[in-house]
Motif scaffolding. Structure first.
Motif, short mmCIF file in Angstrom:
data_model
loop_
_atom_site.label_atom_id
_atom_site.label_comp_id
_atom_site.label_asym_id
_atom_site.label_seq_id
_atom_site.Cartn_x
_atom_site.Cartn_y
_atom_site.Cartn_z
N SER A 123 0.85 -1.19 0.00
CA SER A 123 0.00 0.00 0.00
C SER A 123 0.89 1.24 0.00
O SER A 123 1.86 1.32 0.73
CB SER A 123 -0.98 -0.05 1.17
OG SER A 123 -0.57 0.77 2.20
N ILE A 124 0.58 2.17 -0.88
CA ILE A 124 1.39 3.38 -1.00
C ILE A 124 0.50 4.61 -0.96
O ILE A 124 -0.67 4.57 -1.33
CB ILE A 124 2.22 3.42 -2.30
CG1 ILE A 124 1.31 3.25 -3.52
CG2 ILE A 124 3.30 2.39 -2.32
CD1 ILE A 124 1.99 3.66 -4.79
N ASN A 125 1.09 5.69 -0.49
CA ASN A 125 0.36 6.95 -0.45
C ASN A 125 0.67 7.79 -1.67
O ASN A 125 1.81 8.16 -1.90
CB ASN A 125 0.74 7.74 0.81
CG ASN A 125 0.27 7.04 2.06
OD1 ASN A 125 -0.88 6.58 2.14
ND2 ASN A 125 1.15 6.91 3.05
N ILE A 126 -0.36 8.05 -2.46
CA ILE A 126 -0.20 8.93 -3.62
C ILE A 126 -0.41 10.35 -3.10
O ILE A 126 -1.47 10.66 -2.58
CB ILE A 126 -1.26 8.66 -4.71
CG1 ILE A 126 -1.45 7.16 -4.95
CG2 ILE A 126 -0.96 9.42 -5.98
CD1 ILE A 126 -0.36 6.48 -5.69
N PRO A 127 0.59 11.22 -3.22
CA PRO A 127 0.42 12.56 -2.65
C PRO A 127 -0.60 13.37 -3.43
O PRO A 127 -0.80 13.15 -4.62
CB PRO A 127 1.82 13.18 -2.78
CG PRO A 127 2.47 12.43 -3.89
CD PRO A 127 1.89 11.04 -3.88
N LYS A 128 -1.23 14.30 -2.75
CA LYS A 128 -2.13 15.24 -3.42
C LYS A 128 -1.34 15.97 -4.50
O LYS A 128 -0.17 16.29 -4.29
CB LYS A 128 -2.63 16.30 -2.42
CG LYS A 128 -3.65 15.76 -1.45
CD LYS A 128 -4.10 16.88 -0.52
CE LYS A 128 -4.99 16.33 0.57
NZ LYS A 128 -5.48 17.36 1.46
N GLY A 129 -1.99 16.24 -5.60
CA GLY A 129 -1.33 17.01 -6.66
C GLY A 129 -0.40 16.18 -7.52
O GLY A 129 0.35 16.72 -8.32
N ASP A 135 1.03 13.48 -13.80
CA ASP A 135 1.12 12.39 -14.75
C ASP A 135 2.60 12.10 -15.00
O ASP A 135 3.38 12.99 -15.27
CB ASP A 135 0.43 12.83 -16.05
CG ASP A 135 0.12 11.65 -16.94
OD1 ASP A 135 -0.61 10.76 -16.49
OD2 ASP A 135 0.62 11.61 -18.07
N GLY A 136 2.98 10.84 -14.90
CA GLY A 136 4.37 10.47 -15.15
C GLY A 136 5.24 10.49 -13.89
O GLY A 136 6.40 10.10 -13.93
N MET A 137 4.69 10.96 -12.79
CA MET A 137 5.45 11.00 -11.54
C MET A 137 5.80 9.58 -11.08
O MET A 137 5.03 8.66 -11.25
CB MET A 137 4.58 11.67 -10.47
CG MET A 137 5.24 11.82 -9.13
SD MET A 137 4.04 12.47 -7.97
CE MET A 137 4.85 13.97 -7.50
N ARG A 138 7.01 9.42 -10.54
CA ARG A 138 7.42 8.11 -10.07
C ARG A 138 7.54 8.11 -8.55
O ARG A 138 8.19 8.97 -7.98
CB ARG A 138 8.79 7.75 -10.63
CG ARG A 138 8.78 7.50 -12.11
CD ARG A 138 10.21 7.22 -12.56
NE ARG A 138 10.24 6.76 -13.92
CZ ARG A 138 10.48 7.55 -14.95
NH1 ARG A 138 10.70 8.83 -14.76
NH2 ARG A 138 10.50 7.06 -16.17
N LEU A 139 6.90 7.13 -7.94
CA LEU A 139 7.01 6.99 -6.49
C LEU A 139 7.91 5.78 -6.23
O LEU A 139 7.71 4.72 -6.79
CB LEU A 139 5.64 6.74 -5.87
CG LEU A 139 4.58 7.80 -6.12
CD1 LEU A 139 3.22 7.33 -5.62
CD2 LEU A 139 4.95 9.10 -5.43
N ARG A 140 8.90 5.98 -5.39
CA ARG A 140 9.81 4.88 -5.11
C ARG A 140 9.39 4.18 -3.84
O ARG A 140 9.25 4.80 -2.79
CB ARG A 140 11.23 5.41 -4.97
CG ARG A 140 12.25 4.31 -4.70
CD ARG A 140 13.63 4.72 -5.16
NE ARG A 140 14.09 5.93 -4.49
CZ ARG A 140 14.81 5.92 -3.37
NH1 ARG A 140 15.17 4.79 -2.84
NH2 ARG A 140 15.19 7.05 -2.82
N VAL A 141 9.16 2.88 -3.92
CA VAL A 141 8.87 2.09 -2.73
C VAL A 141 10.12 1.26 -2.50
O VAL A 141 10.41 0.33 -3.24
CB VAL A 141 7.65 1.17 -2.94
CG1 VAL A 141 7.24 0.53 -1.63
CG2 VAL A 141 6.48 1.95 -3.53
N SER A 142 10.89 1.64 -1.49
CA SER A 142 12.20 1.02 -1.39
C SER A 142 12.10 -0.42 -0.91
O SER A 142 11.27 -0.77 -0.08
CB SER A 142 13.13 1.87 -0.52
OG SER A 142 12.89 1.58 0.82
#
Ligand SMILES: [Zn+2]
Ligand SMILES: [Zn+2]
Length: 384
Positions: A225-231, A234-241
């Motif tokens: 489960s990951i938190n997508i930040p407000k705002g 498109d194309g943003m990468r979230l790193r889950v280490s």
């Protein structure tokens, strides 16, 4: 309150990327817990502070958020749900610096310590594409995803030997490499290659683990489960280490990169932090001014004031009803394009009224022209 990032690195607010990198490097060398002469806790705290400051100031986007909003603009990126949002180039940059740092400290790159493949190496990083709606961009989202990846085999604890029983490879003595000598016209040439017995792991097992067939890794679908930040953009990468594939020979696992895709919306179009929408109003409201109700992205009714004399196609603004900036509560605006619908059928009463309007408008035009000509006549009189 943490210390100002510029102060932490001892650089000026106008420092360029090179100066920031240089300052970080020299401080990191001084305070890295492995080498620092300071007490361990002090060194660790210092090192963490330096690394945090560098992570923000080395990234143009985060740096500009920090410059504008201070810690508020960037603090959600640390320690929340175990991820930081990032991009590949930046991650490379960090590992570059660590490569250099460790190279300087230990006389060789971190990866080459120990030599050969028998040394630990990181698992592969993975990519996961996640689609979100515009409304989720507005509100942020906790997303639950199922990620197929490899993890360490539990019964053998990643060793590949049955019940975790392994011994040092007899062929290579645990180095994972074997040397062979070949004769050439120039003398004996020595070459080093991967040990064929243990395939470079340096370990052997009398019996292979049946769960992983001796590989030490098994495929698994993990619930993350990951938190997508407000705002989120498109194309943003979230790193889950640590949620990539399992590492090799005791190495750390790779990372998971969740790539955000924002779905098109039927009523709203995104333009940075602003949103576009449209409404249909009436000709009298454009002429005389009035109000219309506009539905916002969150589904609320907002009142749009139409000033008298508004033209068809004009764009009116409802401020603060757009999208938030990443990690900020400041929202963009809702831009409303105003149009009218021309009725195909009208009642007798409406026809009568419209005729009257048209006649009045027509006589105004004629009156204007007449006035002009009389003025011209008057001027002529004066001149002559
Ligand atoms: Zn071997
Ligand atoms: Zn196993």
């Amino acid at each position: 309150m943490p210390r100002d990032y510029y102060e932490v690195l001892g650089v000026d607010k106008s420092a360029d990327a090179d100066a920031i990198k240089k300052a970080y490097r020299s401080l990191a060398k001084k305070y890295h817990p492995d080498v620092s002469t300071e007490p361990k806790e002090v060194a660790e705290a210092k090192f963490k502070e330096i690394s945090e400051a560098y992570e923000v100031l080395s990234d143009p986007e985060k740096r500009s958020l920090y410059d504008q909003y201070g810690f508020e603009g960037v603090n959600q990126q640390f320690g929340q749900g175990g991820f930081t949002w990032d991009n590949f180039t930046h991650a490379d940059d960090i590992s570059d610096i660590f490569g250099d740092l460790f190279g300087d400290l230990f006389g060789g790159g971190r990866r080459s310590r120990g030599g050969g493949r028998s040394s630990a190496s990181q698992g592969e990083s993975l990519r996961y594409d996640l689609e979100i709606t515009l409304k989720e961009v507005l509100e942020g989202k906790k997303a639950n995803i199922d990620v197929p990846h490899t993890v360490l085999c539990e019964p053998c604890r990643g060793t590949g030997g049955k019940d975790g029983n392994v011994s040092v490879c007899g062929k290579c003595g645990g180095s994972g490499q074997v040397q062979s000598v070949s004769r050439t016209p120039f003398g004996n040439m020595m070459s080093v290659r991967e040990c064929p017995e243990c395939r470079g792991t340096g370990k052997s097992s009398a019996e292979k683990c049946p769960h992983c067939r001796g590989t030490g890794r098994v495929s698994k679908e993990s619930h993350i489960s990951i938190n997508i930040p407000k705002g989120a953009e498109d194309g943003m990468r979230l790193r889950v280490s640590g949620e990539g594939n399992a590492g090799y020979n005791g190495g750390s696992p790779g990372d998971l990169y969740v790539v955000i895709h924002v779905k098109q919306d039927r009523n709203f179009e995104r333009d940075g932090n602003n949103l576009w929408t449209g409404i249909v109003t009436t000709y009298p409201k454009l002429v005389l001014g009035g109000e219309e109700t506009v539905e916002t992205l969150e589904g609320e009714k907002a009142v749009l004031t139409i000033p008298p004399g508004t033209q068809v196609g004009s764009v009116l603004r409802i401020s603060g009803k757009g999208l938030p900036r990443v990690n900020s509560s400041i929202r963009g605006d809702l831009l409303v394009r105003v149009t009218i619908e021309v009725p195909k059928k009208v009642s007798d009463e409406e026809r009568e009224l419209l005729r009257k309007i048209d006649e009045t408008a027509g006589s105004k035009k004629t009156a204007g022209k007449k006035r002009k000509s009389t003025l011209r006549e008057k001027l002529d009189d004066i001149i002559n």
